[in-house]
Write a protein that holds these residues in place. Structure first.
Motif, mmCIF file in Angstrom:
data_model
loop_
_atom_site.group_PDB
_atom_site.id
_atom_site.type_symbol
_atom_site.label_atom_id
_atom_site.label_comp_id
_atom_site.label_asym_id
_atom_site.label_seq_id
_atom_site.Cartn_x
_atom_site.Cartn_y
_atom_site.Cartn_z
ATOM 1 N N TYR A 187 1.648 -1.738 5.191
ATOM 2 C CA TYR A 187 1.834 -0.366 4.720
ATOM 3 C C TYR A 187 2.115 -0.352 3.217
ATOM 4 N N TYR A 188 1.278 -1.050 2.468
ATOM 5 C CA TYR A 188 1.479 -1.190 1.031
ATOM 6 C C TYR A 188 0.962 0.044 0.290
ATOM 7 N N SER A 242 2.854 2.610 -0.322
ATOM 8 C CA SER A 242 3.581 3.787 0.162
ATOM 9 C C SER A 242 4.815 4.077 -0.680
ATOM 10 N N GLN A 243 4.911 3.385 -1.805
ATOM 11 C CA GLN A 243 6.022 3.544 -2.744
ATOM 12 C C GLN A 243 7.358 3.156 -2.106
ATOM 13 N N ASN A 244 7.281 2.122 -1.279
ATOM 14 C CA ASN A 244 8.464 1.535 -0.665
ATOM 15 C C ASN A 244 8.644 0.167 -1.309
ATOM 16 N N THR A 245 9.698 -0.010 -2.073
ATOM 17 C CA THR A 245 9.924 -1.247 -2.815
ATOM 18 C C THR A 245 9.949 -2.458 -1.897
ATOM 19 N N GLY A 246 10.515 -2.320 -0.710
ATOM 20 C CA GLY A 246 10.593 -3.438 0.224
ATOM 21 C C GLY A 246 9.227 -3.938 0.646
ATOM 22 N N ASP A 247 8.308 -3.029 0.942
ATOM 23 C CA ASP A 247 6.963 -3.436 1.345
ATOM 24 C C ASP A 247 6.234 -4.133 0.198
ATOM 25 N N GLU A 248 6.378 -3.605 -1.005
ATOM 26 C CA GLU A 248 5.708 -4.220 -2.162
ATOM 27 C C GLU A 248 6.284 -5.601 -2.447
ATOM 28 N N TRP A 266 -4.396 3.618 9.638
ATOM 29 C CA TRP A 266 -3.475 4.466 8.888
ATOM 30 C C TRP A 266 -3.897 5.918 8.942
ATOM 31 N N GLY A 285 4.669 -6.188 6.752
ATOM 32 C CA GLY A 285 5.106 -5.054 5.950
ATOM 33 C C GLY A 285 4.751 -3.717 6.562
ATOM 34 N N GLY A 286 5.705 -2.812 6.548
ATOM 35 C CA GLY A 286 5.440 -1.446 6.960
ATOM 36 C C GLY A 286 5.723 -1.128 8.403
#
Length: 120
Positions: A8-9, A11-17, A62, A92-93
């Motif tokens: 789920y890259y 998505s503006q989620n720092t953890g996933d990036e 998605w 991720g995600g």
């Protein structure tokens, strides 16, 4: 070796990036020289954040914000990226979260075409 990472890259989620970056580093340490392609929730954002990546396409499962379905070309783009891959890595995600079919299309395609799948 060509490795496709699906998650789920973008998505503006720092953890996933961060997970994407760490997985790439670990896979490179383990396998040596690797070309990374990514299936992402928001490919255009991933390209901006990770310009060094190879091909970036949309996840086939998605649906995006407010359940807007990905365009029909998404499946074609993802299949092309997967077809070129030697390995699919899922990570991720919330892969096992509320939408359990999130990566199902990718996994099913890889099994059909003899491409190994690993979940991290």
């Amino acid at each position: 070796m060509k490795v496709c990472i699906s998650g789920y890259y973008g998505s503006q989620n720092t953890g996933d990036e961060l997970l994407l970056q760490v997985m790439r580093e670990g896979i490179t340490r383990a396998l040596g020289e690797v070309e990374f392609n990514v299936l992402a929730a928001a490919p255009h954002i991933v390209r901006d954040l990770h310009p060094e990546l190879g091909r970036i396409g949309p996840n086939t499962g998605w649906q995006g914000p407010k359940k807007i379905k990905a365009p029909p070309s998404a499946n074609k783009d993802a299949r092309e990226i997967l077809r070129e891959s030697d390995l699919l890595v899922l990570g991720g995600g919330g892969l096992m979260g509320h939408d359990c079919v999130y990566n199902y299309n990718e996994v099913q395609f890889c099994h059909k075409h003899g491409i190994p799948v690993v979940a991290l």
